[in-house]
Design a protein around this motif. Structure first.
Motif, PDB file in Angstrom:
ATOM      1  N   VAL A 150       0.822  -1.201   0.000  1.00  0.00           N
ATOM      2  CA  VAL A 150       0.000   0.000   0.000  1.00  0.00           C
ATOM      3  C   VAL A 150       0.864   1.263   0.000  1.00  0.00           C
ATOM      4  CG1 VAL A 150      -0.188   0.296   2.505  1.00  0.00           C
ATOM      5  CG2 VAL A 150      -2.100   0.965   1.032  1.00  0.00           C
ATOM      6  N   VAL A 151       2.164   1.122   0.318  1.00  0.00           N
ATOM      7  CA  VAL A 151       3.062   2.286   0.343  1.00  0.00           C
ATOM      8  C   VAL A 151       3.165   2.965  -1.021  1.00  0.00           C
ATOM      9  CG1 VAL A 151       5.448   3.019   0.700  1.00  0.00           C
ATOM     10  CG2 VAL A 151       4.366   1.488   2.336  1.00  0.00           C
ATOM     11  N   PRO A 152       3.398   2.241  -2.151  1.00  0.00           N
ATOM     12  CA  PRO A 152       3.451   2.924  -3.448  1.00  0.00           C
ATOM     13  C   PRO A 152       2.161   3.657  -3.783  1.00  0.00           C
ATOM     14  CG  PRO A 152       4.357   0.719  -3.638  1.00  0.00           C
ATOM     15  CD  PRO A 152       3.731   0.814  -2.286  1.00  0.00           C
ATOM     16  N   ILE A 153       1.022   3.099  -3.392  1.00  0.00           N
ATOM     17  CA  ILE A 153      -0.242   3.781  -3.648  1.00  0.00           C
ATOM     18  C   ILE A 153      -0.305   5.079  -2.857  1.00  0.00           C
ATOM     19  CG2 ILE A 153      -2.745   3.577  -3.464  1.00  0.00           C
ATOM     20  CD1 ILE A 153      -2.475   0.600  -3.795  1.00  0.00           C
ATOM     21  N   ALA A 154       0.141   5.025  -1.597  1.00  0.00           N
ATOM     22  CA  ALA A 154       0.152   6.235  -0.779  1.00  0.00           C
ATOM     23  C   ALA A 154       1.072   7.291  -1.380  1.00  0.00           C
ATOM     24  CB  ALA A 154       0.590   5.891   0.651  1.00  0.00           C
ATOM     25  N   VAL A 155       2.213   6.879  -1.935  1.00  0.00           N
ATOM     26  CA  VAL A 155       3.141   7.825  -2.571  1.00  0.00           C
ATOM     27  C   VAL A 155       2.494   8.474  -3.793  1.00  0.00           C
ATOM     28  CG1 VAL A 155       5.330   8.042  -3.792  1.00  0.00           C
ATOM     29  CG2 VAL A 155       5.195   6.662  -1.715  1.00  0.00           C
ATOM     30  N   VAL A 156       1.833   7.666  -4.620  1.00  0.00           N
ATOM     31  CA  VAL A 156       1.176   8.200  -5.826  1.00  0.00           C
ATOM     32  C   VAL A 156       0.081   9.181  -5.451  1.00  0.00           C
ATOM     33  CG1 VAL A 156      -0.250   7.584  -7.810  1.00  0.00           C
ATOM     34  CG2 VAL A 156       1.745   6.208  -7.244  1.00  0.00           C
ATOM     35  N   VAL A 157      -0.740   8.837  -4.472  1.00  0.00           N
ATOM     36  CA  VAL A 157      -1.811   9.737  -4.038  1.00  0.00           C
ATOM     37  C   VAL A 157      -1.234  11.032  -3.486  1.00  0.00           C
ATOM     38  CG1 VAL A 157      -3.700  10.014  -2.399  1.00  0.00           C
ATOM     39  CG2 VAL A 157      -3.433   7.865  -3.632  1.00  0.00           C
ATOM     40  N   ALA A 158      -0.145  10.938  -2.715  1.00  0.00           N
ATOM     41  CA  ALA A 158       0.471  12.139  -2.147  1.00  0.00           C
ATOM     42  C   ALA A 158       1.046  13.036  -3.229  1.00  0.00           C
ATOM     43  CB  ALA A 158       1.560  11.739  -1.155  1.00  0.00           C
ATOM     44  N   ILE A 159       1.725  12.451  -4.231  1.00  0.00           N
ATOM     45  CA  ILE A 159       2.288  13.257  -5.328  1.00  0.00           C
ATOM     46  C   ILE A 159       1.176  13.915  -6.132  1.00  0.00           C
ATOM     47  CG2 ILE A 159       3.578  13.113  -7.493  1.00  0.00           C
ATOM     48  CD1 ILE A 159       5.283  10.953  -6.230  1.00  0.00           C
ATOM     49  N   GLY A 160       0.095  13.166  -6.382  1.00  0.00           N
ATOM     50  CA  GLY A 160      -1.033  13.749  -7.106  1.00  0.00           C
ATOM     51  C   GLY A 160      -1.655  14.906  -6.351  1.00  0.00           C
ATOM     52  N   SER A 161      -1.797  14.752  -5.020  1.00  0.00           N
ATOM     53  CA  SER A 161      -2.345  15.843  -4.209  1.00  0.00           C
ATOM     54  C   SER A 161      -1.434  17.063  -4.243  1.00  0.00           C
ATOM     55  CB  SER A 161      -2.542  15.365  -2.767  1.00  0.00           C
ATOM     56  OG  SER A 161      -3.397  14.254  -2.710  1.00  0.00           O
ATOM     57  N   TYR A 162      -0.127  16.817  -4.178  1.00  0.00           N
ATOM     58  CA  TYR A 162       0.839  17.927  -4.217  1.00  0.00           C
ATOM     59  C   TYR A 162       0.768  18.658  -5.557  1.00  0.00           C
ATOM     60  CZ  TYR A 162       5.337  20.256  -4.770  1.00  0.00           C
ATOM     61  OH  TYR A 162       6.315  21.183  -5.031  1.00  0.00           O
ATOM     62  N   ALA A 163       0.748  17.906  -6.656  1.00  0.00           N
ATOM     63  CA  ALA A 163       0.701  18.533  -7.977  1.00  0.00           C
ATOM     64  C   ALA A 163      -0.576  19.334  -8.177  1.00  0.00           C
ATOM     65  CB  ALA A 163       0.834  17.469  -9.068  1.00  0.00           C
ATOM     66  N   LEU A 164      -1.699  18.846  -7.664  1.00  0.00           N
ATOM     67  CA  LEU A 164      -2.966  19.537  -7.833  1.00  0.00           C
ATOM     68  C   LEU A 164      -3.045  20.802  -6.989  1.00  0.00           C
ATOM     69  CD1 LEU A 164      -5.839  19.475  -9.060  1.00  0.00           C
ATOM     70  CD2 LEU A 164      -6.548  18.128  -7.067  1.00  0.00           C
ATOM     71  N   LEU A 165      -2.579  20.698  -5.736  1.00  0.00           N
ATOM     72  CA  LEU A 165      -2.703  21.832  -4.830  1.00  0.00           C
ATOM     73  C   LEU A 165      -1.671  22.917  -5.087  1.00  0.00           C
ATOM     74  CD1 LEU A 165      -3.426  19.883  -1.523  1.00  0.00           C
ATOM     75  CD2 LEU A 165      -5.039  21.253  -2.834  1.00  0.00           C
ATOM     76  N   THR A 166      -0.539  22.557  -5.699  1.00  0.00           N
ATOM     77  CA  THR A 166       0.500  23.559  -5.959  1.00  0.00           C
ATOM     78  C   THR A 166      -0.012  24.681  -6.843  1.00  0.00           C
ATOM     79  OG1 THR A 166       2.238  21.902  -5.717  1.00  0.00           O
ATOM     80  CG2 THR A 166       2.811  23.897  -6.916  1.00  0.00           C
ATOM     81  N   ARG A 167      -0.913  24.363  -7.742  1.00  0.00           N
ATOM     82  CA  ARG A 167      -1.454  25.391  -8.648  1.00  0.00           C
ATOM     83  C   ARG A 167      -2.275  26.437  -7.909  1.00  0.00           C
ATOM     84  NH1 ARG A 167      -3.890  21.655 -13.598  1.00  0.00           N
ATOM     85  NH2 ARG A 167      -1.937  20.542 -14.108  1.00  0.00           N
ATOM     86  N   TYR A 168      -2.846  26.057  -6.776  1.00  0.00           N
ATOM     87  CA  TYR A 168      -3.776  26.953  -6.097  1.00  0.00           C
ATOM     88  C   TYR A 168      -3.214  27.576  -4.818  1.00  0.00           C
ATOM     89  CZ  TYR A 168      -6.996  24.495  -9.220  1.00  0.00           C
ATOM     90  OH  TYR A 168      -7.609  23.955 -10.323  1.00  0.00           O
ATOM     91  N   VAL A 169      -2.414  26.849  -4.077  1.00  0.00           N
ATOM     92  CA  VAL A 169      -1.955  27.355  -2.774  1.00  0.00           C
ATOM     93  C   VAL A 169      -0.445  27.493  -2.686  1.00  0.00           C
ATOM     94  CG1 VAL A 169      -3.976  26.429  -1.589  1.00  0.00           C
ATOM     95  CG2 VAL A 169      -1.921  25.019  -1.818  1.00  0.00           C
TER      96      VAL A 169
END
Length: 525
Positions: free
Chosen positions: A60-79
């Motif tokens: 489940v660790v790789p899935i957590a890494v992918v979700v975290a990177i996706g969240s970072y990439a999405l939120l960087t545009r706004y905050v």
């Protein structure tokens, strides 16, 4: 004196100038540093095993890494990148925690149901082998081994059951003692404590092992094992094997099996046994190869922790939700007294070494729900569910305390209630030992059906009881043994002739009768 922040800023500025002035030199230094770290990590990979194996068996660790990177990439545009990074890290931690907890429950349910489906239902328990009684508990054996040690530069380490010439022993490694000896000496031999004899019967096999238990990494069995045998497996505790004049370190291990739906998780299965001889040669044996290896004849081979984990996981027999709600038919491995030792216990039946695990109903109940036996050489599971109402291991120790009116329980404690079977009848074999584990006061056999307590004080008496020589059966089905018969029975009788209570007097014990004069507050003996 500059602060840490100032030093980091200065270092960063120097690296930036070097990158702009001489990028090839910086690239070369980075490559050299990466290569050096890789070589060191590869050589010292045994030290990284726990972290690597933990990540490997938590998919489940790789899935957590992918979700975290996706969240970072999405939120960087706004905050912004800083806030996005903080949120991404929080998402990673939360997903990892929730995912690990969920997959742990899924793995437990998978293990439990597979164990139940693969187990054989037994109509009765195997008879205990009277020629190999388990008399000495682990805490006492450790004390015996230390008390008889006459090597000032070494100490006893470990402690597990090993068989030599048909006799089971508690085996210990002679490991270097002290910092200087830790780095300069090897394991010096093996200490064997006969577990079938109540008194201290200790034998020491002397001889250095090139890769043993206790010394520094360059002479340590684990460092060599993780470099030469399977790396991505989970190794159990080592135990010493003495075969002829040769000493071996044996280590059972488990390997992970991967499951992908509904979330990825792993479950353990028996992988094999690693055997290291006194010359440091490492053999990675499959279960079949281990059973046929001459040095491992009669030895237990199945991983101890795997047996406990599988039996404990049978609590999920009615699903995960049941363990949080009604607890219908839920079981738990019974906690037992005994310093430094717990279930499953190794016993020797007429079929060979077995692990025995007694389980009780969930909660405050202390009855015996099931007895699981695991063939210690093949890993075959068998479950026995008694038709009668029997009490469990914890209650057996309570009956031992109640039966021994003269024992000072501030100085003694019941230890390791072992299930034994004599003439088809289940008893709990409880050793009563001093709190400092300096020996064995006596052994009590508690009938799991009638609660009768039969006390014996010598090894021949233990053997006689297990052979059934002195066991008779009353008409009501309860057992009675005269393996240690009382020499005198004192009855307290009421005025109408009713026996209120009895006191059994054994061996060279005596009875003192004191008559008290209440009028004068004096007593006459």
């Amino acid at each position: 004196m500059p602060s840490l922040d100032e030093l980091l800023l200065a270092l960063w500025g120097r690296l930036a100038r070097m990158r702009s002035q001489n990028p090839k030199r910086l690239a070369g230094l980075a490559f050299a540093a990466a290569l050096t770290c890789s070589v060191l990590a590869w050589y010292f990979r045994p030290w990284l095993h726990a972290a690597v194996y933990g990540v490997y068996t938590t998919p489940v660790v790789p899935i957590a890494v992918v979700v975290a990177i996706g969240s970072y990439a999405l939120l960087t545009r706004y905050v912004g990148s800083l806030a996005g990074g903080q949120v991404g890290f929080g998402v990673f931690v939360m997903f990892l925690f929730v995912g690990a907890a969920t997959t742990g429950l899924l793995a437990g349910e998978d293990i439990g149901k597979a164990t139940i489906e693969g187990a054989t239902t037994a109509e009765s328990l195997s008879e205990t082998d009277p020629t190999k009684p388990r008399v000495v508990p682990k805490s006492v054996a450790s004390r015996y081994a230390s008390n008889t040690l006459n090597f000032p530069q070494y100490r006893v380490a470990g402690g597990d059951i090993s068989v030599r010439n048909g006799t089971p022993y508690w085996s210990y490694a002679l490991a270097p003692d002290g910092a200087f000896n830790h780095y300069t000496k090897q394991q010096h031999g093996t200490v064997l404590v006969d577990m079938t004899e109540q008194n201290a019967e200790v034998e020491t096999v002397v001889g250095d092992l090139r890769k043993g238990i206790g010394p520094a990494f360059y002479s340590n069995y684990r460092f060599a094992m993780l470099k030469q045998a399977n790396y991505l497996v989970d190794y159990g505790d080592p135990f010493m094997v003495v075969h002829g004049d040769e000493q071996h370190v044996a280590v059972p291990y488990t390997k992970p099996e991967f499951h992908w739906l509904p979330l990825p998780y792993t479950t353990p299965s028996w992988g094999g046994v690693v055997l290291i001889d006194d010359d440091g040669t490492v053999e990675d044996l499959s279960p079949e190869e281990a059973r046929s290896h001459p040095a491992l004849t009669e030895q237990k081979l199945y991983p101890f922790d795997l047996a406990r984990e599988k039996v404990a996981a049978t609590k999920y027999r009615n699903g995960i939700v049941n363990t949080f709600t009604s607890h219908e038919d839920e079981v738990e491995v019974a906690p037992v007294p005994g310093e430094g030792n717990d279930q499953p216990f190794v016993v020797f039946s007429e079929d060979g070494p077995e692990y025995v695990v007694a389980v009780e109903p969930y909660g405050q109940a202390q009855g015996l729900k099931e007895v699981w036996t695991v063939d210690a050489r093949t890993g075959d599971y068998e479950v026995y569910a008694p038709d009668d109402s029997l009490f469990g291991a914890r209650k057996a120790t309570d009956y031992v305390r109640q039966a021994a009116r003269t024992t000072d329980w501030d100085r003694f404690t019941p230890s390791e209630p072992i299930p034994v079977v004599v003439d088809g009848r289940l008893y709990w074999e409880v050793r009563v030992v001093p709190t400092d584990s300096s020996g064995i006061a006596y052994t009590a056999f508690v009938d799991a059906r009638s609660s009768d307590v039969h006390e014996v004080s010598t090894t021949p008496e233990v053997t006689a009881f297990l052979e059934g020589q002195n066991v008779t059966t009353r008409p009501d089905g309860s057992g009675e043994s005269d393996a240690r018969a009382p020499t005198l029975v004192v009855e307290r009788v009421a005025a109408n002739g009713t026996v209120i209570e009895t006191l059994e007097v054994y061996g060279n014990e005596s009875v003192r009768v004191v008559q008290r004069d209440n009028a004068t507050a004096t007593a006459t003996g």
